[in-house]
Design a protein around this motif. Structure first.
Motif, PDB file in Angstrom:
ATOM      1  N   ALA A  72       0.830  -1.209   0.000  1.00  0.00           N
ATOM      2  CA  ALA A  72       0.000   0.000   0.000  1.00  0.00           C
ATOM      3  C   ALA A  72       0.865   1.261   0.000  1.00  0.00           C
ATOM      4  CB  ALA A  72      -0.937  -0.007   1.207  1.00  0.00           C
ATOM      5  N   VAL A  73       1.934   1.237   0.776  1.00  0.00           N
ATOM      6  CA  VAL A  73       2.824   2.397   0.832  1.00  0.00           C
ATOM      7  C   VAL A  73       3.543   2.582  -0.495  1.00  0.00           C
ATOM      8  CG1 VAL A  73       4.873   3.391   1.951  1.00  0.00           C
ATOM      9  CG2 VAL A  73       3.121   2.241   3.333  1.00  0.00           C
ATOM     10  N   VAL A  74       3.987   1.479  -1.094  1.00  0.00           N
ATOM     11  CA  VAL A  74       4.664   1.548  -2.392  1.00  0.00           C
ATOM     12  C   VAL A  74       3.744   2.157  -3.448  1.00  0.00           C
ATOM     13  CG1 VAL A  74       5.574   0.163  -4.302  1.00  0.00           C
ATOM     14  CG2 VAL A  74       6.327  -0.293  -1.957  1.00  0.00           C
ATOM     15  N   GLU A  75       2.492   1.734  -3.466  1.00  0.00           N
ATOM     16  CA  GLU A  75       1.550   2.291  -4.440  1.00  0.00           C
ATOM     17  C   GLU A  75       1.396   3.794  -4.251  1.00  0.00           C
ATOM     18  OE1 GLU A  75       0.018   1.194  -7.026  1.00  0.00           O
ATOM     19  OE2 GLU A  75       0.282  -0.986  -6.940  1.00  0.00           O
ATOM     20  N   ARG A  76       1.333   4.231  -2.989  1.00  0.00           N
ATOM     21  CA  ARG A  76       1.194   5.658  -2.717  1.00  0.00           C
ATOM     22  C   ARG A  76       2.465   6.406  -3.087  1.00  0.00           C
ATOM     23  NH1 ARG A  76      -3.604   8.196  -2.454  1.00  0.00           N
ATOM     24  NH2 ARG A  76      -3.593   9.994  -1.042  1.00  0.00           N
ATOM     25  N   GLN A  77       3.616   5.843  -2.741  1.00  0.00           N
ATOM     26  CA  GLN A  77       4.894   6.458  -3.111  1.00  0.00           C
ATOM     27  C   GLN A  77       5.007   6.618  -4.625  1.00  0.00           C
ATOM     28  OE1 GLN A  77       7.286   3.452  -0.702  1.00  0.00           O
ATOM     29  NE2 GLN A  77       8.730   5.168  -0.801  1.00  0.00           N
ATOM     30  N   MET A  78       4.553   5.606  -5.338  1.00  0.00           N
ATOM     31  CA  MET A  78       4.649   5.620  -6.793  1.00  0.00           C
ATOM     32  C   MET A  78       3.722   6.672  -7.397  1.00  0.00           C
ATOM     33  SD  MET A  78       4.417   2.412  -9.431  1.00  0.00           S
ATOM     34  CE  MET A  78       2.803   1.925  -8.862  1.00  0.00           C
ATOM     35  N   LEU A  79       2.487   6.752  -6.912  1.00  0.00           N
ATOM     36  CA  LEU A  79       1.532   7.714  -7.447  1.00  0.00           C
ATOM     37  C   LEU A  79       1.993   9.144  -7.159  1.00  0.00           C
ATOM     38  CD1 LEU A  79      -1.132   7.779  -8.972  1.00  0.00           C
ATOM     39  CD2 LEU A  79      -2.326   7.809  -6.777  1.00  0.00           C
ATOM     40  N   VAL A  80       2.424   9.386  -5.939  1.00  0.00           N
ATOM     41  CA  VAL A  80       2.948  10.709  -5.591  1.00  0.00           C
ATOM     42  C   VAL A  80       4.198  11.015  -6.416  1.00  0.00           C
ATOM     43  CG1 VAL A  80       4.030  12.051  -3.739  1.00  0.00           C
ATOM     44  CG2 VAL A  80       1.962  10.719  -3.277  1.00  0.00           C
ATOM     45  N   GLY A  81       5.040  10.004  -6.589  1.00  0.00           N
ATOM     46  CA  GLY A  81       6.239  10.188  -7.398  1.00  0.00           C
ATOM     47  C   GLY A  81       5.913  10.565  -8.825  1.00  0.00           C
ATOM     48  N   GLY A  82       4.796  10.038  -9.338  1.00  0.00           N
ATOM     49  CA  GLY A  82       4.375  10.420 -10.681  1.00  0.00           C
ATOM     50  C   GLY A  82       4.084  11.905 -10.770  1.00  0.00           C
ATOM     51  N   GLY A  83       3.401  12.438  -9.753  1.00  0.00           N
ATOM     52  CA  GLY A  83       3.138  13.871  -9.737  1.00  0.00           C
ATOM     53  C   GLY A  83       4.421  14.676  -9.707  1.00  0.00           C
ATOM     54  N   CYS A  84       5.381  14.224  -8.915  1.00  0.00           N
ATOM     55  CA  CYS A  84       6.675  14.903  -8.844  1.00  0.00           C
ATOM     56  C   CYS A  84       7.401  14.822 -10.185  1.00  0.00           C
ATOM     57  CB  CYS A  84       7.523  14.296  -7.734  1.00  0.00           C
ATOM     58  SG  CYS A  84       6.803  14.485  -6.079  1.00  0.00           S
ATOM     59  N   PHE A  85       7.325  13.680 -10.831  1.00  0.00           N
ATOM     60  CA  PHE A  85       7.947  13.515 -12.146  1.00  0.00           C
ATOM     61  C   PHE A  85       7.384  14.514 -13.151  1.00  0.00           C
ATOM     62  CE2 PHE A  85       6.722  11.641 -16.285  1.00  0.00           C
ATOM     63  CZ  PHE A  85       7.939  11.743 -16.938  1.00  0.00           C
ATOM     64  N   TYR A  86       6.063  14.675 -13.191  1.00  0.00           N
ATOM     65  CA  TYR A  86       5.463  15.608 -14.147  1.00  0.00           C
ATOM     66  C   TYR A  86       5.899  17.036 -13.866  1.00  0.00           C
ATOM     67  CZ  TYR A  86       2.527  11.774 -15.757  1.00  0.00           C
ATOM     68  OH  TYR A  86       2.083  10.579 -16.282  1.00  0.00           O
ATOM     69  N   LEU A  87       5.989  17.409 -12.598  1.00  0.00           N
ATOM     70  CA  LEU A  87       6.428  18.764 -12.270  1.00  0.00           C
ATOM     71  C   LEU A  87       7.872  18.995 -12.710  1.00  0.00           C
ATOM     72  CD1 LEU A  87       4.892  19.232  -8.701  1.00  0.00           C
ATOM     73  CD2 LEU A  87       4.140  20.324 -10.820  1.00  0.00           C
ATOM     74  N   VAL A  88       8.734  18.018 -12.455  1.00  0.00           N
ATOM     75  CA  VAL A  88      10.137  18.138 -12.868  1.00  0.00           C
ATOM     76  C   VAL A  88      10.237  18.237 -14.384  1.00  0.00           C
ATOM     77  CG1 VAL A  88      12.356  16.939 -12.967  1.00  0.00           C
ATOM     78  CG2 VAL A  88      11.074  17.000 -10.823  1.00  0.00           C
ATOM     79  N   ALA A  89       9.477  17.392 -15.094  1.00  0.00           N
ATOM     80  CA  ALA A  89       9.521  17.399 -16.558  1.00  0.00           C
ATOM     81  C   ALA A  89       9.033  18.727 -17.126  1.00  0.00           C
ATOM     82  CB  ALA A  89       8.685  16.246 -17.105  1.00  0.00           C
ATOM     83  N   LEU A  90       7.933  19.239 -16.584  1.00  0.00           N
ATOM     84  CA  LEU A  90       7.392  20.510 -17.068  1.00  0.00           C
ATOM     85  C   LEU A  90       8.338  21.665 -16.774  1.00  0.00           C
ATOM     86  CD1 LEU A  90       3.685  19.929 -16.038  1.00  0.00           C
ATOM     87  CD2 LEU A  90       4.469  20.386 -18.375  1.00  0.00           C
ATOM     88  N   MET A  91       8.951  21.659 -15.601  1.00  0.00           N
ATOM     89  CA  MET A  91       9.876  22.736 -15.261  1.00  0.00           C
ATOM     90  C   MET A  91      11.105  22.687 -16.161  1.00  0.00           C
ATOM     91  SD  MET A  91      11.110  24.022 -11.510  1.00  0.00           S
ATOM     92  CE  MET A  91      12.431  22.829 -11.269  1.00  0.00           C
ATOM     93  N   PHE A  92      11.572  21.481 -16.471  1.00  0.00           N
ATOM     94  CA  PHE A  92      12.698  21.355 -17.394  1.00  0.00           C
ATOM     95  C   PHE A  92      12.357  21.953 -18.754  1.00  0.00           C
ATOM     96  CE2 PHE A  92      14.208  18.944 -21.079  1.00  0.00           C
ATOM     97  CZ  PHE A  92      15.548  19.291 -21.050  1.00  0.00           C
ATOM     98  N   ILE A  93      11.186  21.629 -19.264  1.00  0.00           N
ATOM     99  CA  ILE A  93      10.799  22.134 -20.578  1.00  0.00           C
ATOM    100  C   ILE A  93      10.732  23.653 -20.578  1.00  0.00           C
ATOM    101  CG2 ILE A  93       8.930  22.219 -22.282  1.00  0.00           C
ATOM    102  CD1 ILE A  93       8.260  19.329 -21.450  1.00  0.00           C
TER     103      ILE A  93
END
Length: 282
Positions: free
Chosen positions: A231-252
């Motif tokens: 359950a924690v891994v699933e939450r870490q992964m979903l939250v990590g996805g949000g962080c990934f999108y923010l990093v990608a958008l800021m890079f662009i």
């Protein structure tokens, strides 16, 4: 024809490959973006990887000094580094000729999950470098997000309470997972930092699903190898996805529009995926 910038690292290249002169080397251009250029240089059976980076790719050696070397992470050995002005050049061990992008098998994605568990299992010191308040800071810098990010901020705060901080590779995607037929290695470390979220697992699974693979075995492989709570891994992964999108958008917005002009076409898709993910956290 080999690039002229190789001159600054000619000696360590010749020493590693045993070539009598640079002109005797066989050069293979592996990757060329606006901010990085990667070559395989070989002489007989000996080969090295040479990477030149600018902008955000210029100081990959810092990630080696901070994480890769002291934590003995599964990355190519750093043979030599050179920094001049706004560019950095690395000479790296050649760890294989096949990437997961080239051969995107289910077994390869499972191996990637195990590799990530190894990386995340190395203990780090110091605080997270992606605290909850960074969500709002990044959104302000991106300036194109027209929906609320409070669910992501709250979920990230919860992950900080429930999971330990560990190394985040930052670009854990098939093109950066390489095998020599026996073992897998993660390459391309300039974006590494430390945080408790699992953006690396998110991006690995995202690409696997896009290629038609089932996400469940990959997540299960990671969870078992890491000894994590599902359950924690699933939450870490979903939250990590949000962080990934923010990093990608800021890079662009801050670099990609200049160095990779076609990245302008990535923005709408990333914003849509981020909005959908935040909706799932609400």
């Amino acid at each position: 024809m080999l690039p002229s910038w190789l001159d600054v690292v000619a000696d360590p290249i010749l020493e590693a490959t045993k070539a009598p002169a640079v002109g005797e080397l066989h050069g293979e251009l592996l990757r060329q973006w606006g901010s990085s250029e990667v070559w395989r240089l070989s002489f007989g059976l000996n080969s090295v990887i040479v990477k030149r980076g600018t902008d955000g790719q210029a100081d990959e050696a810092a990630a080696y000094e901070r994480y890769v070397v002291p934590l003995d992470l599964p990355a190519p050995e750093l043979i030599h580094r050179h920094r001049s002005g706004d560019a950095g050049v690395l000479v790296l061990a050649d760890v294989g000729r096949v990437t997961l992008e080239q051969e995107p098998t289910a077994e390869g994605f499972a191996a990637g999950a195990e590799l990530l568990a190894t990386i995340r299992g190395r203990p780090v010191t110091g605080p997270s470098e992606f605290p909850p308040e960074r969500v709002g800071e990044m959104a302000a810098r991106i300036g194109r997000i027209e929906f609320g990010l409070r669910p992501l901020t709250d979920a990230l705060a919860a992950v900080h309470r429930d999971a330990p901080t560990a190394v985040v590779h930052g670009d854990f995607v098939p093109k950066n997972l390489v095998t020599d037929g026996t073992r897998w290695t993660a390459i391309d470390w300039p974006g590494a930092y430390q945080a408790p979220h699992l953006s690396d697992l998110y991006t690995l699974v995202r690409d696997a699903v896009a290629l038609g693979h089932d996400r469940a075995p990959i997540v299960a492989q990671y969870t078992e190898a890491a000894g994590g709570n599902p359950a924690v891994v699933e939450r870490q992964m979903l939250v990590g996805g949000g962080c990934f999108y923010l990093v990608a958008l800021m890079f662009i917005v801050e670099e990609g529009l200049r160095t990779i002009p076609e990245s302008v076409h990535w923005i709408d898709g990333l914003l849509t995926e981020l909005r959908d993910l935040v909706g799932s956290l609400a």
